[in-house]
Write a protein that holds these residues in place. Structure first.
Motif, PDB file in Angstrom:
ATOM      1  N   ALA A 141      81.513  59.498  15.899  1.00 59.77           N
ATOM      2  CA  ALA A 141      81.619  60.061  17.307  1.00 59.77           C
ATOM      3  C   ALA A 141      80.532  61.550  17.124  1.00 59.77           C
ATOM      4  N   LEU A 142      80.083  61.623  18.060  1.00 60.42           N
ATOM      5  CA  LEU A 142      79.100  62.833  18.064  1.00 60.42           C
ATOM      6  C   LEU A 142      79.634  64.242  18.701  1.00 60.42           C
ATOM      7  N   HIS A 143      79.657  65.354  18.238  1.00 62.02           N
ATOM      8  CA  HIS A 143      79.952  66.503  18.922  1.00 62.02           C
ATOM      9  C   HIS A 143      78.707  66.943  19.566  1.00 62.02           C
ATOM     10  N   LYS A 144      78.935  67.683  20.529  1.00 60.11           N
ATOM     11  CA  LYS A 144      77.806  68.490  21.009  1.00 60.11           C
ATOM     12  C   LYS A 144      76.780  69.129  20.284  1.00 60.11           C
ATOM     13  N   SER A 145      77.283  69.731  19.297  1.00 59.74           N
ATOM     14  CA  SER A 145      76.130  70.142  18.130  1.00 59.74           C
ATOM     15  C   SER A 145      75.365  69.549  17.662  1.00 59.74           C
ATOM     16  N   GLY A 146      75.583  67.885  17.683  1.00 54.86           N
ATOM     17  CA  GLY A 146      74.849  66.904  16.865  1.00 54.86           C
ATOM     18  C   GLY A 146      75.545  66.605  15.749  1.00 54.86           C
TER      19      GLY A 146
END
Length: 134
Positions: free
Chosen positions: A86-91
């Motif tokens: 999955a992706l975190h907002k930070s990339g």
């Protein structure tokens, strides 16, 4: 306490991320643990498509499975936990263990899908380090 209010309080205090998306894949519920895990405040996540947290290389297979589940009313995984990225907002990419369920109305029609997610990045990285060291 009213049941709807109690349900909201419980949902928001669960340690795992809980994400509900409607039939079109638009995020309609994003609890406090989702904010902590993925970095997107509710105001940013709600109304967005699930692509917000799905890495680019996993989007096509995700949508194939999602669309099939929405049209057939059957989940391939049937609630079994699955390890995915999955992706975190930070990339930053996370390893998450997720379970999925279809949400059906009283008439049995599929309304959407709910996922519960747990960040297992540290555990996976520890296991991989131990395997490389062996």
């Amino acid at each position: 306490m009213e049941n709807d209010l109690l349900s909201e309080i419980i949902l928001d205090q669960i340690a795992d991320a809980v994400i509900y998306a409607d039939r079109s894949g638009e995020i309609a519920r994003w609890n406090r643990a989702s904010v902590a895990m993925f970095g997107f405040p509710s105001e940013e996540a709600l109304g967005q498509r699930l692509d917000l947290i799905i890495p680019e290389h996993l989007r096509a297979p995700h949508w194939r499975g999602f669309d099939a589940a929405m049209s057939t009313g059957v989940l391939k995984l049937q609630g079994r936990p699955t390890l995915t990225r999955a992706l975190h907002k930070s990339g930053r990419k996370l390893y998450v263990e997720m379970t999925f369920a279809l949400v059906k109305g009283v008439d049995g029609d599929v309304l959407g899908s709910v996922a519960m997610a747990r960040d297992v990045t540290e555990r996976i990285e520890r296991e991989r380090s131990a395997t490389r060291a062996a």
